[in-house]
Design a protein around this motif. Structure first.
Motif, PDB file in Angstrom:
ATOM      1  N   ASP A  28     -74.539  27.045  22.581  1.00 14.32           N
ATOM      2  CA  ASP A  28     -74.921  28.353  22.063  1.00 14.32           C
ATOM      3  C   ASP A  28     -75.483  28.289  20.644  1.00 14.32           C
ATOM      4  N   PHE A  29     -75.092  27.291  19.865  1.00 12.44           N
ATOM      5  CA  PHE A  29     -75.626  27.165  18.509  1.00 12.44           C
ATOM      6  C   PHE A  29     -77.131  26.963  18.517  1.00 12.44           C
ATOM      7  N   SER A  30     -77.652  26.354  19.549  1.00 14.34           N
ATOM      8  CA  SER A  30     -79.097  26.102  19.607  1.00 14.34           C
ATOM      9  C   SER A  30     -79.885  27.291  20.163  1.00 14.34           C
ATOM     10  N   ASP A  31     -79.203  28.326  20.595  1.00 13.45           N
ATOM     11  CA  ASP A  31     -79.863  29.512  21.145  1.00 13.45           C
ATOM     12  C   ASP A  31     -80.377  30.375  19.992  1.00 13.45           C
ATOM     13  N   GLU A  32     -81.677  30.499  19.912  1.00 12.68           N
ATOM     14  CA  GLU A  32     -82.310  31.240  18.815  1.00 12.68           C
ATOM     15  C   GLU A  32     -82.110  32.753  18.926  1.00 12.68           C
ATOM     16  N   LYS A  39     -73.318  33.615  14.911  1.00 12.67           N
ATOM     17  CA  LYS A  39     -73.166  32.163  14.857  1.00 12.67           C
ATOM     18  C   LYS A  39     -72.129  31.755  13.816  1.00 12.67           C
ATOM     19  N   ARG A  67     -69.286  18.063  13.346  1.00 11.46           N
ATOM     20  CA  ARG A  67     -70.567  18.673  13.022  1.00 11.46           C
ATOM     21  C   ARG A  67     -70.551  19.240  11.610  1.00 11.46           C
ATOM     22  N   LYS A  70     -74.003  24.169   9.592  1.00 10.54           N
ATOM     23  CA  LYS A  70     -75.366  24.599   9.236  1.00 10.54           C
ATOM     24  C   LYS A  70     -75.418  26.105   8.973  1.00 10.54           C
ATOM     25  N   TYR A  71     -74.700  26.869   9.769  1.00  7.57           N
ATOM     26  CA  TYR A  71     -74.824  28.318   9.699  1.00  7.57           C
ATOM     27  C   TYR A  71     -74.073  28.915   8.518  1.00  7.57           C
TER      28      TYR A  71
END
Length: 80
Positions: A28-32, A39, A67, A70-71
């Motif tokens: 889900d993190f890669s879902d724009e 996020k 990880r 990033k968010y």
């Protein structure tokens, strides 16, 4: 602090469930389409799940799930 006693089979099941949930979050993190604020909440949940995971999983199984947040950086930019 709360303690829990589980047997090996229960530990394996917990590891499986945590991995499955963390994999879902990673996907889900890669879902724009997902909002940055959502996020951020997902990131908090991921860190909680990972902290549980690293207590019961062998270290070599934990490495792929480490990880960088990033968010959290994106949230700081929005709030500035």
């Amino acid at each position: 602090m709360i303690g829990i006693m589980i047997n090996k089979k229960e530990a394996e099941e917990l590891i499986y469930l945590l991995k499955r949930e963390m994999d879902e979050l990673l996907m889900d993190f890669s879902d724009e389409r997902i909002n940055v604020v959502v996020k951020y909440a997902m990131e908090e949940r991921y860190h909680l799940l990972f902290s549980l995971f690293k207590r019961i999983a062998p270290p070599n199984e934990c490495i792929p799930y480490i990880r960088k947040s990033k968010y959290n950086d994106d949230i700081l930019k929005i709030n500035s």
